[in-house]
Design a protein around this motif. Structure first.
Motif, PDB file in Angstrom:
ATOM      1  N   CYS A   1      38.014  28.512  52.062  1.00  0.00           N
ATOM      2  CA  CYS A   1      36.781  28.449  51.266  1.00  0.00           C
ATOM      3  C   CYS A   1      37.172  28.032  50.002  1.00  0.00           C
ATOM      4  N   LEU A   2      38.326  28.593  49.422  1.00  0.00           N
ATOM      5  CA  LEU A   2      38.724  27.967  48.169  1.00  0.00           C
ATOM      6  C   LEU A   2      38.983  26.538  47.988  1.00  0.00           C
ATOM      7  N   SER A   3      39.787  26.279  49.100  1.00  0.00           N
ATOM      8  CA  SER A   3      40.101  24.464  49.199  1.00  0.00           C
ATOM      9  C   SER A   3      38.646  23.708  49.294  1.00  0.00           C
ATOM     10  N   ASP A   4      37.795  24.241  50.121  1.00  0.00           N
ATOM     11  CA  ASP A   4      36.463  23.543  50.259  1.00  0.00           C
ATOM     12  C   ASP A   4      35.734  23.730  48.773  1.00  0.00           C
ATOM     13  N   ALA A   5      35.982  24.892  48.035  1.00  0.00           N
ATOM     14  CA  ALA A   5      35.260  24.864  46.603  1.00  0.00           C
ATOM     15  C   ALA A   5      35.965  23.560  45.835  1.00  0.00           C
ATOM     16  N   GLY A   6      36.908  23.078  46.057  1.00  0.00           N
ATOM     17  CA  GLY A   6      37.488  21.655  45.300  1.00  0.00           C
ATOM     18  C   GLY A   6      37.509  21.760  43.920  1.00  0.00           C
ATOM     19  N   LYS A   7      36.482  20.908  43.291  1.00  0.00           N
ATOM     20  CA  LYS A   7      37.060  20.992  41.964  1.00  0.00           C
ATOM     21  C   LYS A   7      36.293  22.031  41.291  1.00  0.00           C
ATOM     22  N   ARG A   8      35.434  22.747  41.741  1.00  0.00           N
ATOM     23  CA  ARG A   8      34.817  23.674  41.134  1.00  0.00           C
ATOM     24  C   ARG A   8      35.585  25.010  40.736  1.00  0.00           C
ATOM     25  N   LEU A   9      36.781  24.768  40.869  1.00  0.00           N
ATOM     26  CA  LEU A   9      37.958  25.721  40.410  1.00  0.00           C
ATOM     27  C   LEU A   9      38.967  24.766  39.594  1.00  0.00           C
ATOM     28  N   PRO A  10      39.537  25.601  38.670  1.00  0.00           N
ATOM     29  CA  PRO A  10      40.441  24.707  37.948  1.00  0.00           C
ATOM     30  C   PRO A  10      41.724  24.086  38.638  1.00  0.00           C
ATOM     31  N   PRO A  11      41.969  22.816  38.533  1.00  0.00           N
ATOM     32  CA  PRO A  11      43.167  22.230  39.547  1.00  0.00           C
ATOM     33  C   PRO A  11      44.313  23.146  39.678  1.00  0.00           C
ATOM     34  N   GLU A  12      44.588  23.665  38.642  1.00  0.00           N
ATOM     35  CA  GLU A  12      45.885  24.554  38.739  1.00  0.00           C
ATOM     36  C   GLU A  12      45.845  25.971  39.562  1.00  0.00           C
ATOM     37  N   THR A  13      44.566  26.162  39.973  1.00  0.00           N
ATOM     38  CA  THR A  13      44.220  27.533  40.650  1.00  0.00           C
ATOM     39  C   THR A  13      45.503  27.609  42.035  1.00  0.00           C
ATOM     40  N   ASP A  14      45.884  28.808  41.869  1.00  0.00           N
ATOM     41  CA  ASP A  14      46.670  29.009  42.994  1.00  0.00           C
ATOM     42  C   ASP A  14      45.932  29.627  43.928  1.00  0.00           C
ATOM     43  N   ARG A  15      45.364  28.845  45.032  1.00  0.00           N
ATOM     44  CA  ARG A  15      44.361  29.256  46.156  1.00  0.00           C
ATOM     45  C   ARG A  15      44.971  30.650  46.891  1.00  0.00           C
ATOM     46  N   ARG A  16      46.152  30.407  47.170  1.00  0.00           N
ATOM     47  CA  ARG A  16      46.715  31.338  48.016  1.00  0.00           C
ATOM     48  C   ARG A  16      46.757  32.805  47.351  1.00  0.00           C
ATOM     49  N   ALA A  17      47.365  32.924  46.190  1.00  0.00           N
ATOM     50  CA  ALA A  17      47.065  34.010  45.316  1.00  0.00           C
ATOM     51  C   ALA A  17      45.618  34.477  45.245  1.00  0.00           C
ATOM     52  N   LEU A  18      44.914  33.778  45.051  1.00  0.00           N
ATOM     53  CA  LEU A  18      43.482  34.100  44.817  1.00  0.00           C
ATOM     54  C   LEU A  18      42.800  34.432  45.988  1.00  0.00           C
ATOM     55  N   ALA A  19      42.934  33.740  47.136  1.00  0.00           N
ATOM     56  CA  ALA A  19      42.643  34.580  48.441  1.00  0.00           C
ATOM     57  C   ALA A  19      43.210  35.807  48.900  1.00  0.00           C
ATOM     58  N   GLN A  20      44.533  36.253  48.431  1.00  0.00           N
ATOM     59  CA  GLN A  20      45.040  37.247  48.609  1.00  0.00           C
ATOM     60  C   GLN A  20      44.213  38.344  47.688  1.00  0.00           C
ATOM     61  N   PHE A  21      43.998  37.906  46.577  1.00  0.00           N
ATOM     62  CA  PHE A  21      43.365  38.631  45.528  1.00  0.00           C
ATOM     63  C   PHE A  21      42.069  39.242  46.023  1.00  0.00           C
ATOM     64  N   VAL A  22      41.535  38.411  46.770  1.00  0.00           N
ATOM     65  CA  VAL A  22      39.907  38.771  47.259  1.00  0.00           C
ATOM     66  C   VAL A  22      40.243  40.017  48.448  1.00  0.00           C
ATOM     67  N   LEU A  23      41.483  39.748  49.123  1.00  0.00           N
ATOM     68  CA  LEU A  23      41.626  41.048  49.996  1.00  0.00           C
ATOM     69  C   LEU A  23      41.881  42.211  49.386  1.00  0.00           C
ATOM     70  N   THR A  24      42.627  42.016  47.988  1.00  0.00           N
ATOM     71  CA  THR A  24      42.919  43.153  47.335  1.00  0.00           C
ATOM     72  C   THR A  24      41.859  43.678  46.902  1.00  0.00           C
ATOM     73  N   ALA A  25      41.060  42.965  46.296  1.00  0.00           N
ATOM     74  CA  ALA A  25      39.740  43.677  45.668  1.00  0.00           C
ATOM     75  C   ALA A  25      38.876  44.379  46.816  1.00  0.00           C
ATOM     76  N   MET A  26      38.899  43.639  48.241  1.00  0.00           N
ATOM     77  CA  MET A  26      38.078  44.355  49.346  1.00  0.00           C
ATOM     78  C   MET A  26      38.766  45.706  49.727  1.00  0.00           C
ATOM     79  N   GLU A  27      40.079  45.500  49.926  1.00  0.00           N
ATOM     80  CA  GLU A  27      40.841  46.873  50.302  1.00  0.00           C
ATOM     81  C   GLU A  27      40.696  47.927  49.461  1.00  0.00           C
ATOM     82  N   GLY A  28      40.847  47.647  48.047  1.00  0.00           N
ATOM     83  CA  GLY A  28      40.894  48.668  46.821  1.00  0.00           C
ATOM     84  C   GLY A  28      39.366  49.157  46.742  1.00  0.00           C
ATOM     85  N   GLY A  29      38.514  48.147  46.973  1.00  0.00           N
ATOM     86  CA  GLY A  29      37.050  48.810  46.842  1.00  0.00           C
ATOM     87  C   GLY A  29      36.503  49.410  47.565  1.00  0.00           C
TER      88      GLY A  29
END
Lengths: 197, 197
Positions: free
Chosen positions: A134-162
């Motif tokens: 999904c984050l790859s598909d979001a393309g330029k809507r995210l800053p180019p330097e975005t670490d998409r793997r780290a951000l994806a893991q952060f989504v899981l982190t937020a889900m599990e913690g929540g």
DNA sequence: GTCTATAAAAGGATAGAC
DNA sequence: GTCTATCCTTTTATAGAC
């Protein structure tokens, strides 16, 4: 339905409801109406049932989890929050007793067999890989330097913690606040992408 | 040291290492060198031992957790990341087998007694209250509309989710990425506070 | 592949003397 | 408050007939 399928289905439900250690073989036999000979013919040990369950979750993530959560949703970032909304529904439906089946097993099993640990890790990996897409598909809507793997893991982190906090407090608002914070994070990222420094 | 103290200390360690269900009364007796009569004199049931453990964590959070993590750290936002660094140390020291003792119990126990659930919740509450105090102390470094309670809970969310993934993958980098993402979130907030819209 | 019966061990908890 | 002995249940797993 084969004995194997019956057992895996029953175990998915009972491990989720009661946990692995608190589910006995007798529970599985009673739920499936099978006799112990049939179960042990298919699964030589209780741990083999667990492996079957984790393989089923791993192989079913698209059909069982993502497809229902993403029905009618096309926007890649909306998909991420639609998945979180799906978890919210599960929480509400269970009166806030919901726990992520994989996350709960990951914390319940303290010294897992390597095979079990790898399957737990594979489940997390599949989940985050879907978000990363999904984050790859979001393309330029995210800053180019975005670490998409780290951000994806952060989504899981937020889900599990929540989920963990909503369950412990028996209050879905703990999950909602986690999602709101993640939403704010995404908003800040999308804004940063619009107005480069 | 009283029998009660011996039992609670042993149980804190064994519940953390093996989990609640996988720790037997016999394990506790062997570890403490006590006899069953002494244990059951103090704690009428195994669940009462669990309650003693959760009370000890609740009452010891400042001395046992925050004081060591915050030694020599004054800046309120630095304190938040110092606490996370403390968890990182625990993860590394245990070869990535570390699990948050409270979080693991919260997910292992599926139908906890109300008293147990309240104590789990109280532990989370104390943890986030300490973080919320840091966020209050940060004052104008955060945007005025910041929901400090929600943000404090999000720090716990990130910790728990990061610990869960680091443990499952047996790789501390999963925790590090969660912290990095949280750090980025704080940076964006601090920037937003500097340059109001 | 499925049936019944049962082994073998572990687990939580209790009794009653001291 | 602590000691030893033990009860009773649950639990995983196996044996051997069908």
């Amino acid at each position: 339905m084969s004995a194997r399928e019956k057992i895996v289905l029953a175990a998915m439900e009972l491990f989720w409801l009661k946990g692995y250690n608190s589910t006995s073989i007798a529970d599985l036999l009673s739920r499936t109406q099978l006799n112990s000979g049939s179960l042990y013919h298919v699964f030589p040990s209780k741990q083999d049932v667990l492996i079957g369950v984790l393989e089923a979750y791993r192989d079913g993530i698209h059909q069982q989890l993502l497809a229902p959560a993403w029905a009618g949703v096309d926007d890649p970032i909306a998909k991420i929050f639609a998945l979180l909304s799906h978890y919210r529904m599960l929480i509400v439906e269970t009166d806030c007793a919901y726990g992520c089946p994989v996350g709960s097993l990951a914390l319940e099993l303290h010294e897992p067999d390597p095979k079990v640990r790898e399957l737990l890790a594979a489940n997390f990996e599949n989940w985050t890989a879907a978000i990363e897409q999904c984050l790859s598909d979001a393309g330029k809507r995210l800053p180019p330097e975005t670490d998409r793997r780290a951000l994806a893991q952060f989504v899981l982190t937020a889900m599990e913690g929540g989920v963990m906090q909503a369950r412990t407090h028996r209050d879905v608002s703990y999950f909602d606040r986690a999602v709101t914070q993640l939403r704010a994070h995404f908003d800040l990222l999308e804004n940063a992408a619009k107005v480069p420094a």
